[in-house]
Enzyme design. Structure first.
Site, PDB file in Angstrom:
ATOM      1  N   GLU A 119     -47.201  73.383  -3.042  1.00 39.24           N
ATOM      2  CA  GLU A 119     -46.266  72.365  -3.544  1.00 39.24           C
ATOM      3  C   GLU A 119     -46.940  71.350  -4.454  1.00 39.24           C
ATOM      4  O   GLU A 119     -46.324  70.817  -5.375  1.00 39.24           O
ATOM      5  CB  GLU A 119     -45.573  71.645  -2.387  1.00 39.24           C
ATOM      6  CG  GLU A 119     -44.537  72.479  -1.646  1.00 39.24           C
ATOM      7  CD  GLU A 119     -45.123  73.268  -0.493  1.00 39.24           C
ATOM      8  OE1 GLU A 119     -46.383  73.336  -0.382  1.00 39.24           O
ATOM      9  OE2 GLU A 119     -44.358  73.831   0.304  1.00 39.24           O
ATOM     10  N   PHE A 135     -39.224  70.332  14.405  1.00 34.95           N
ATOM     11  CA  PHE A 135     -40.159  71.185  13.668  1.00 34.95           C
ATOM     12  C   PHE A 135     -40.072  70.905  12.164  1.00 34.95           C
ATOM     13  O   PHE A 135     -38.993  70.881  11.597  1.00 34.95           O
ATOM     14  CB  PHE A 135     -39.842  72.655  13.955  1.00 34.95           C
ATOM     15  CG  PHE A 135     -40.745  73.596  13.192  1.00 34.95           C
ATOM     16  CD1 PHE A 135     -42.106  73.642  13.452  1.00 34.95           C
ATOM     17  CD2 PHE A 135     -40.220  74.407  12.197  1.00 34.95           C
ATOM     18  CE1 PHE A 135     -42.941  74.498  12.733  1.00 34.95           C
ATOM     19  CE2 PHE A 135     -41.047  75.262  11.470  1.00 34.95           C
ATOM     20  CZ  PHE A 135     -42.414  75.306  11.735  1.00 34.95           C
ATOM     21  N   GLN A 136     -41.198  70.679  11.569  1.00 32.35           N
ATOM     22  CA  GLN A 136     -41.316  70.380  10.130  1.00 32.35           C
ATOM     23  C   GLN A 136     -40.505  69.153   9.727  1.00 32.35           C
ATOM     24  O   GLN A 136     -39.980  69.083   8.627  1.00 32.35           O
ATOM     25  CB  GLN A 136     -40.948  71.599   9.270  1.00 32.35           C
ATOM     26  CG  GLN A 136     -41.985  72.715   9.395  1.00 32.35           C
ATOM     27  CD  GLN A 136     -41.856  73.794   8.339  1.00 32.35           C
ATOM     28  OE1 GLN A 136     -40.781  74.081   7.846  1.00 32.35           O
ATOM     29  NE2 GLN A 136     -42.986  74.405   7.985  1.00 32.35           N
ATOM     30  N   LYS A 183     -30.737  69.442   6.027  1.00 34.73           N
ATOM     31  CA  LYS A 183     -30.278  70.799   5.761  1.00 34.73           C
ATOM     32  C   LYS A 183     -28.752  70.952   5.891  1.00 34.73           C
ATOM     33  O   LYS A 183     -28.125  71.670   5.109  1.00 34.73           O
ATOM     34  CB  LYS A 183     -30.980  71.765   6.720  1.00 34.73           C
ATOM     35  CG  LYS A 183     -30.757  73.219   6.379  1.00 34.73           C
ATOM     36  CD  LYS A 183     -31.568  74.121   7.286  1.00 34.73           C
ATOM     37  CE  LYS A 183     -31.364  75.579   6.914  1.00 34.73           C
ATOM     38  NZ  LYS A 183     -32.174  76.452   7.782  1.00 34.73           N
ATOM     39  N   MET A 207     -69.326  63.399 -12.473  1.00 31.56           N
ATOM     40  CA  MET A 207     -69.057  61.984 -12.680  1.00 31.56           C
ATOM     41  C   MET A 207     -69.602  61.146 -11.529  1.00 31.56           C
ATOM     42  O   MET A 207     -70.245  60.115 -11.730  1.00 31.56           O
ATOM     43  CB  MET A 207     -67.551  61.747 -12.840  1.00 31.56           C
ATOM     44  CG  MET A 207     -67.183  60.323 -13.201  1.00 31.56           C
ATOM     45  SD  MET A 207     -67.953  59.771 -14.744  1.00 31.56           S
ATOM     46  CE  MET A 207     -66.584  59.971 -15.892  1.00 31.56           C
TER      47      MET A 207
END
Lengths: 167, 557
Positions: free
Chosen positions: B51, B113-114, B163, B469
């Site tokens: 993602e 969940f999630q 959802k 760097m």
């Protein structure tokens, strides 16, 4: 530097708006000592009153940053000399070591009303400008403050001036 | 008409003119992906490997098109994986709409969940965010989100949708978006005041930033700069907003900017700050920045005025309009003496380059060789670190929106995703990603995406085998104690590319650089070039943090 200014905020009454305001205060490092929220008397809006400690540039930044929050409709300084600001205190004073009349002599100067009497304490309610409340607190300190709760500042501008005209 | 929430999302995206979205499916966005299946003839979905890559791709898409990028992710880890991408966009004022699914309303707040409170998490890094608990609100929230992302100072907006909302049916009526107008908030007196300061100035300079690109105000800036004959320095974010080949262009300003921009900043009598924000990488010592100069700031964000540096006059509004108005208010001037002085400083500030080597290519050489092969419209993307600064110093940008880099957040791992977004937006152009071995290791998984969509991206890994760097700072400020900056990795980037199905090539030194690059540029197929550079190469000049040009470092052991 001690330069306190009161800011009035008109905000949309959406869930999370208090978090948006306080999270911004925290991450931008502003120094505040009072924040109150209440209905604004206008459908769909709440009013926040925040006292900030900072120089003019910090206050200016504060307002500019607040105005970037989508839910903030208006943010403005409420000048001390052109506004009424008030807060309420409930204060429980110990009566163990002092005569009740001595305590009442002090509290009456501030129009504090005795709202509850305990075996070893008296609870008063007073309202006034933040400075008046500060003075009251410092004067009764010698009797022994057991507990106190202050509501924080509410403020409106003098005269007919409004924070924002909302249609 | 009656549609379910997911179809309403698709319809609202179409209302906004969205034809491309980036994302990754998952449980909480199954309904949305089902609608995307149905709308696949009108909305192209680009599937990333992670993602974060999708978020950077939406960002690259937005930077190179000027449109709002759209990214979709599922709840929980899908949503949290977007965070670095959203924060990157926020710091650089890039318009994004991130759509995340969440668990159903009845499962919210139960550690399901999630489930994650993505609105709480993303609050400090979005302009605004929404959780839509009722399908009746959905269409208007999406419309509002695009409006917020694209108006005023642009930035990311997140919409979290449980959802059940994406499955619920509701009445949908199309609404045509109103044009976004950013009014000028300054008065004619403000313009007159600015014009007066400009008229009084003998040695002005322009310090421009990403705001010029964001406002598409490059033409107005060019006209303004030419009319007052004023040298132009840019922040890294502003590159492309003013043609590098122009006689007034000085280059970048700040920590790794040129000597002339630093000297000009210290010796000018007026700084015109246009769409820039005095970041610490520009105004290292904010109390001494332009110490002898008046400062005028043109911006769209009131909160940028007096934030880091004290301003003498300012103008608020869309730069396209405010620059045009200010240009009318000023007299045509020439300043040969001052411009010659700046050019003199330019000659004095030349950095001693390291000698040629058989074992390594020199980054400047590679960047210049690439520039000979690219068109002005080709898109240059970088990751973050030494390679990024070398490109910002050496690559000659002529056009806006041909440059993608994480300027504010400095996100290592940004580049490949952003290159994907840029390539998807401009299939007719070449996209060159300059990256380092450190940055590339962070998100090289997106090579899978590059291969799947066969994107014309040329990846040049300036591979010094160290975290250059940070190592450079350890050399300068930490007694050469190279703590954790030499990872001893043995990654063969050319072979790695082949494993992903992408052509892999190698540049060993300056002698084969041209030939390898020419071959890479002869194809529109994706290529990864492992280009060996010396681990001891530094980014110079350098103004140490918190300092001014007086303490500029031009030479290092």
């Amino acid at each position: 530097m001690d330069n306190k200014q009161i800011i009035g905020l008109l905000v949309h009454n959406h869930p999370g708006v208090l978090l948006r305001v306080t999270s911004l205060i925290s991450r931008r490092g502003f120094n505040i000592d009072s924040l109150t929220v209440s209905p604004a008397g206008i459908e769909g809006y709440s009013r926040m009153t925040i006292r900030i400690n900072g120089d003019d540039n910090q206050v200016d930044q504060f307002i500019s940053q607040m105005m970037k929050i989508v839910d903030v409709k208006k943010a403005e300084v409420l000048p001390e000399d052109a506004s009424v600001a008030s807060e309420l205190i409930l204060i429980k004073i110990s009566t163990a070591e002092h005569d009740n009349n001595d305590i009442l002599a002090v509290t009456s100067k501030y129009h504090a009303s005795l709202v509850n009497l305990g075996n070893h304490s008296m609870t008063f309610r007073a309202s006034g400008t933040p400075t008046e409340i500060d003075t009251l607190v410092s004067e009764v300190k010698e009797f022994g403050i057991l507990e106190m709760a202050r509501t924080g500042i509410a403020a409106l501008e003098n005269g007919d001036k409004l924070l924002a005209n909302v249609e | 008409m009656k549609l379910n929430g997911s179809e309403i999302i698709a319809e609202c995206l179409l209302e906004q003119g969205v034809d491309t979205v980036f994302g990754y499916p998952g449980g909480a966005v199954l309904n949305i992906y089902d609608a995307l299946y149905k709308y696949s003839d009108r909305i192209t979905h680009i599937l990333s490997a992670h993602e974060q890559g999708a978020a950077h791709a939406a960002d690259g898409y937005a930077r190179t098109t000027g449109k709002c990028g759209v990214v979709i992710a599922t709840s929980g880890p899908g949503a949290t994986n977007l965070i670095t991408g959203i924060a990157t966009a926020y710091m650089d004022s890039i318009p994004l709409v991130a759509i995340t699914g969440n668990v159903t309303n009845d499962l919210l707040a139960r550690d399901s969940f999630q489930e994650v409170d993505i609105c709480g998490i993303s609050m400090p890094i979005t302009k605004h965010n929404f959780i839509v608990k009722n399908v009746a609100d959905l269409a208007n929230v999406i419309r509002k989100a695009f409006r917020i992302a694209m108006s005023g100072r642009k930035g990311p907006v997140l919409i979290d949708i449980p959802k059940d909302v994406t499955g619920a049916v509701w009445e949908y009526e199309p609404v045509k978006p109103e044009p976004i107008i950013n009014p000028t908030l300054s008065s004619s007196e403000d313009f007159a005041e600015a014009a007066k300061l400009i008229a009084q100035s003998k040695r002005p300079m322009i310090y421009m930033g990403g705001g010029v690109v964001s406002a598409d105000a490059e033409k107005q800036l060019l006209e303004f700069a030419e009319k007052i004959d004023c040298p132009v320095a840019t922040s890294v974010m502003g590159l492309g907003g003013f043609p590098s080949s122009h006689r007034l262009f000085m280059g970048t300003i700040g920590m790794h900017g040129g000597y002339e921009t630093g000297k000009a900043t210290d010796n000018c009598d007026l700084i015109l700050t246009i769409g820039a924000r005095f970041s610490d990488r520009v105004a290292g010592d904010r109390n001494k920045f332009g110490k002898d100069a008046k400062i005028i700031q043109l911006d769209i964000d009131r909160a940028e005025i007096n934030k880091n540096v004290k301003i003498d006059a300012y103008i608020l509004g869309d730069l396209k309009d405010t620059l045009a108005t200010l240009t009318e208010a000023v007299e045509k001037t020439t300043r040969d003496e001052w411009i010659n002085q700046v050019a003199e400083w330019g000659k004095m500030g030349k950095v001693t380059e390291t000698p040629k080597s058989d074992d390594y290519a020199h980054p400047y050489h590679v960047i210049e060789a690439v520039r000979k092969l690219t068109k002005d419209t080709d898109i240059i993307v970088t990751d973050v670190g030494q390679h990024q600064m070398w490109v910002s110093q050496k690559y000659r940008f002529e056009q806006p929106r041909t440059w993608c880099t994480s300027g504010g957040l400095g996100t290592m791992g940004y580049g490949l995703g952003a290159a994907i977004g840029s390539a998807v937006a401009h299939p007719d152009r070449r996209v060159v990603l300059f990256t380092g071995d450190g940055s590339f290791h962070m998100n090289l998984n997106e090579l899978a995406t590059v291969c799947s969509y066969d994107l014309p991206i040329t990846v040049i890994v300036l591979n010094n085998t160290v975290l250059g760097m940070v190592r450079q700072w350890q050399k300068l400020f930490y007694g050469r104690r190279f703590s954790q900056t030499d990872p001893h990795r043995k990654t063969d980037f050319a072979k790695l590319a082949e494993a992903f199905g992408v052509k892999g090539m190698r540049i060993h030194n300056d002698d084969d650089a041209e030939e390898v690059l020419a071959e890479a540029f002869s194809t529109t197929k994706p290529v990864v070039i492992d280009c060996r550079i010396s681990p001891d190469e530094n980014v110079l000049p350098m103004i140490p943090p918190g300092k001014t040009v007086d303490e500029m470092i031009t030479k290092m052991e």
